[in-house]
Design an enzyme around this catalytic site. Structure first.
Site, PDB file in Angstrom:
ATOM      1  N   HIS A   1       0.817  -1.214   0.000  1.00  0.00           N
ATOM      2  CA  HIS A   1       0.000   0.000   0.000  1.00  0.00           C
ATOM      3  C   HIS A   1       0.847   1.260   0.000  1.00  0.00           C
ATOM      4  CE1 HIS A   1      -2.105  -3.291   2.174  1.00  0.00           C
ATOM      5  NE2 HIS A   1      -3.055  -3.006   1.311  1.00  0.00           N
TER       6      HIS A   1
HETATM    7  S1  FES Z   1       1.631  -0.469   3.281  1.00  0.00           S
HETATM    8 FE1  FES Z   1       0.083  -1.885   3.784  1.00  0.00          FE
HETATM    9  S2  FES Z   1       1.188  -3.623   4.411  1.00  0.00           S
HETATM   10 FE2  FES Z   1       2.733  -2.162   3.966  1.00  0.00          FE
END
Ligand code: FES
Length: 198
Positions: free
Chosen positions: A156
């Site tokens: 993410h």
């Molecule tokens: S940014 Fe979501 S698990 Fe690393």
């Protein structure tokens, strides 16, 4: 994700495979991933379940990182260069917890500007503090992106600097965790055990 990001991820994945292959020669017996606990002798089973892991660091070159497993968790051991250490103060204003104030994320002996016992060696768990993906190392300096090198989580988009400190504005809430560890000798560390003061 644009083409540059995809290229960067491909590069990092290739690098990961190269480094992962090299890990076996550097780490102690406890660091080997062991898939079948029931087939192990008692001492090996204890190691797989949580015994400390020795990591030989004498042959590591500045800028080199190895990965080991401790209690089934990925741990990064990075030997930082002088230049890397010099860049740690560049992005302080963009970090969420630059002074390691979230005490759960490191032992007291690593709650310093380097987040380490010896500035040269960073030892952090390779688990993103958002949802636990394994961050990828990205040590390339890109001034245009205000990026001095660090770790990038592909899940993410969380970013961490070369001390595992999380950037503001990403999903991960805290810095990468520093596991308990100590230096047995200058060329050997033990992950999973400390003496309270490393
Ligand atoms: S940014 Fe979501 S698990 Fe690393």
């Amino acid at each position: 994700m644009n083409e540059d990001d995809v290229d960067r991820l491909d590069r990092n994945r290739r690098h990961f495979l190269t480094v992962a292959t090299a890990v076996t020669g550097l780490v102690g017996v406890g660091a080997v991933a062991v898939p079948f606990l029931s087939s192990l002798k008692p001492s090996a089973r204890a190691q797989a379940l949580g015994a400390p892991v020795e990591v030989a660091i004498g042959a590591m070159q500045p800028g080199e990182m190895v990965r080991v497993l401790w209690r089934g968790r990925l741990v990064f051991v990075l030997r930082r260069t002088e230049e890397m250490l010099g860049r740690l103060s560049d992005n302080i204003d963009n970090l969420r917890d630059p002074d390691s104030e979230v005490v759960e994320q490191q032992p007291d002996y690593s709650a310093n500007e380097y987040r380490s016992v010896k500035p040269e060696f960073l030892i952090v768990e390779g688990s993103c503090t958002h949802l636990g993906c394994a961050p990828l190392e990205d040590f390339e300096v890109r001034p245009a992106e205000n990026w001095g090198g660090g770790f990038f989580c592909p899940c993410h988009g969380s970013k961490f600097d070369l001390a595992g400190r999380v950037f503001k504005g990403v999903p991960a809430p805290t810095n990468l965790r520093v596991p308990p560890h100590r230096f047995v000798r200058d060329d050997l560390i033990l992950i999973g055990q400390d003496s309270g003061a490393a």
